[in-house]
Design an enzyme around this catalytic site. Structure first.
Site, PDB file in Angstrom:
ATOM      1  N   PRO A 190       0.779  -1.238   0.000  1.00  0.00           N
ATOM      2  CA  PRO A 190       0.000   0.000   0.000  1.00  0.00           C
ATOM      3  C   PRO A 190       0.810   1.286   0.000  1.00  0.00           C
ATOM      4  O   PRO A 190       0.231   2.355  -0.004  1.00  0.00           O
ATOM      5  CB  PRO A 190      -0.812  -0.109   1.290  1.00  0.00           C
ATOM      6  N   GLY A 191       2.156   1.242   0.020  1.00  0.00           N
ATOM      7  CA  GLY A 191       2.895   2.458  -0.265  1.00  0.00           C
ATOM      8  C   GLY A 191       3.852   2.973   0.782  1.00  0.00           C
ATOM      9  O   GLY A 191       4.478   4.004   0.575  1.00  0.00           O
ATOM     10  N   LYS A 193       6.830   1.807   1.871  1.00  0.00           N
ATOM     11  CA  LYS A 193       8.214   1.812   1.402  1.00  0.00           C
ATOM     12  C   LYS A 193       8.386   2.771   0.230  1.00  0.00           C
ATOM     13  O   LYS A 193       9.422   3.432   0.093  1.00  0.00           O
ATOM     14  CB  LYS A 193       8.638   0.399   1.004  1.00  0.00           C
ATOM     15  N   ASP A 254      20.092  17.764 -10.580  1.00  0.00           N
ATOM     16  CA  ASP A 254      20.134  18.581 -11.774  1.00  0.00           C
ATOM     17  C   ASP A 254      20.038  20.057 -11.385  1.00  0.00           C
ATOM     18  O   ASP A 254      19.006  20.510 -10.897  1.00  0.00           O
ATOM     19  CB  ASP A 254      18.978  18.197 -12.699  1.00  0.00           C
ATOM     20  N   ASP A 269       2.020  -1.977  -8.797  1.00  0.00           N
ATOM     21  CA  ASP A 269       1.438  -3.130  -8.120  1.00  0.00           C
ATOM     22  C   ASP A 269       0.437  -3.782  -9.060  1.00  0.00           C
ATOM     23  O   ASP A 269      -0.304  -3.080  -9.770  1.00  0.00           O
ATOM     24  CB  ASP A 269       0.741  -2.743  -6.809  1.00  0.00           C
ATOM     25  N   CYS A 351       8.584 -10.889   3.917  1.00  0.00           N
ATOM     26  CA  CYS A 351       8.293 -11.020   5.344  1.00  0.00           C
ATOM     27  C   CYS A 351       8.098 -12.498   5.682  1.00  0.00           C
ATOM     28  O   CYS A 351       7.275 -12.853   6.515  1.00  0.00           O
ATOM     29  CB  CYS A 351       7.078 -10.205   5.743  1.00  0.00           C
TER      30      CYS A 351
END
Length: 490
Positions: A190-191, A193, A254, A269, A351
């Site tokens: 779900p985000g 990491k 940059d 995903d 995991c």
């Protein structure tokens, strides 16, 4: 005084990933949003096959074996991370330290003992990850904890705090991701990491923009820096400040984009519903850098490292769960290595504690990618020095669906030849077993890292860091099964 919600540039985000992808899913069971605590029906925390397999596999001494299982039967500490730009995260952390912890530390139990307040995770950089082990009956009883819970919910909802299991925070920290790089998070939902990776891409952005603004206004940057030095030193002593952000401004980026971060993150995903959750989590970041120098492959797995929070795994665990994902995990890792730039870094993680999802996958993928001359396992033992870990396994056994433990692929072949039906036991394939021969012995699987629950009161996790040394043409996929006796139908 609460920090301003008017943030410049990069924002933090909320919602936690909660660690594992148990049973092929990765639910936020560690608390998040408006449900900071999860209650479960009573599930007997015992499973004969599970316990027999890991007692055989890990070879822990009797006293450590008891610590290992006792830890898995305890609930996880509640954990969270301050996120967003470095300066802003430190400001929200100071709010916790100055407003809420002093009140919590005054609370005593019925026996007169003071409660343990939230504490920083010792190995996480800049003390930006915290956890607490206070019993729920104490939390529910005292008003300072109610105020603290409102703080967590509020800061999570606006993206300043991520409710995330501590072991799931490890893989991004080993990516060596810097501003200006492009990164891919293959299994991102779900985000949590993915958000850590975005923070790394944006590191130092505010400091770079300040320097650009000073130069555009004709301000003497050196003189301004000298005049601000005293104030920055004071802020740094208090746990905040901009000195490190200014150092980050020197990182490769940059210069033509007025100090804005130019790196890219592609967050991917395959699950449609989980992708919506990914979008919900990451949109709080307000980052334009969302489209590969670095790749994170935190793959779907059987998730038995999450036994402490996904208690149903105690009754549902079966060796078949890992066997059903083994080939898919190899495919994901090989494809990721194909997309990685030469000289790039890939972090593979699960995991799961099961080697057929971990060391076996890494070994099989490196073999398909033409060996260590093209892909090597990096030694990261000097990184996160306060994180307690164990080396990866070079030898292991495999349990089949029936609960039989096999020591080698040769043993399986001999069994098939000796039986009348000539059928390979329970979907076993050669790549699940340790490689044999000199080449296999030279593969440094001990550079992989295993995190067990009893080492630092966490969940279980596996992490490997890979470096692509040269381009390759991947070998075709082979699913070798044991050959039956001649003339016997399969």
């Amino acid at each position: 005084m609460a920090p301003s919600r008017n943030k410049k540039g990069f924002r933090g985000r909320g919602g936690g990933r909660g660690g594992g992808r148990g049973g092929g899913r990765r639910d936020n069971r560690n608390g998040g949003g408006h449900r900071p605590y999860q209650t479960y029906p009573d599930v007997p925390k015992t499973n004969e096959k599970l316990e027999r397999y890991y007692n055989t596999l890990l070879g822990l001494a009797e006293d450590e074996q008891k610590e290992f299982w006792d830890a898995l039967k305890r609930e996880l500490p509640n954990s969270f991370r301050f996120c967003g730009s470095k300066g802003h995260a430190l400001a929200v952390k100071r709010l916790l330290q100055t407003r809420y912890i002093p009140e919590i530390t005054k609370i005593t139990h019925d026996d007169g003992q003071y409660v343990d307040p939230p504490k920083p995770v010792p190995w996480y950089p800049d003390n930006l990850a915290w956890w607490m082990t206070t019993p729920k009956n104490v939390i529910r009883k005292f008003p300072p904890f109610a105020a603290f819970q409102k703080f967590l919910v509020s800061e999570t909802s606006i993206g300043n705090i991520s409710r995330q299991e501590v072991v799931s925070m490890i893989p991004p920290l080993l990516m060596d991701l810097r501003p200006g790089m492009t990164a891919l998070d293959l299994c991102a939902a779900p985000g949590s990491k993915a958000a850590q990776l975005l923070e790394m891409i944006h590191r130092g952005e505010e400091a770079r923009m300040r320097k650009v603004m000073r130069s555009l206004s004709g301000e003497d940057v050196a003189e301004t820096t000298r005049q601000e030095g005293g104030g920055q030193a004071q802020e740094q002593e208090e746990g905040g400040g901009e000195e490190e952000e200014d150092e980050a401004a020197k990182l490769e980026a940059d210069p033509s984009d007025d100090g804005r971060a130019t790196g890219l993150l592609i967050a991917n995903d395959m699950d449609y519903k989980r992708s919506h959750l990914l979008i919900h989590q990451l949109k709080r970041l307000s980052s334009p850098n969302m489209i590969f120098d670095r790749i994170l492959a935190d793959v779907p797995c059987s998730g038995d490292g999450t036994l402490r929070k996904n208690v149903n795994l105690w009754k549902d665990w079966s060796p078949a769960n890992a066997m059903g994902l083994h080939v898919t995990q190899i495919r994901i890792l090989v494809r990721a290595l194909q997309m990685l730039k030469v000289g790039g870094r890939l972090v593979y993680s699960t995991c799961s504690m099961n080697p057929i999802e971990n060391e076996a996958v890494v070994a099989a993928a490196i073999d398909r990618c033409r060996g260590p001359a093209h892909v090597e396992i990096l030694d990261c033992s000097d990184q996160l020095p306060l994180l307690k870990r164990r080396p990866g396994l070079k030898k292991w056994q495999v349990m089949d669906k029936a609960g039989r433990i096999w020591n080698s692929w040769k043993e399986v072949q001999e069994h098939v030849q000796a039986t009348d039906d000539g059928v390979t036991p329970s979907r076993l394939v050669e790549s699940m077993f340790p490689r044999e021969g000199d080449a296999a012995e030279d593969l440094p699987l001990d550079r992989c890292m295993r995190v067990y629950g009893h080492l630092q009161d966490t969940g279980g996790f596996f992490i490997t860091v890979l470096h692509k040394k040269a381009e390759f043409k991947a070998k075709p996929e082979e699913k070798k099964t044991a050959e039956p006796v001649s003339g016997v139908k399969r």
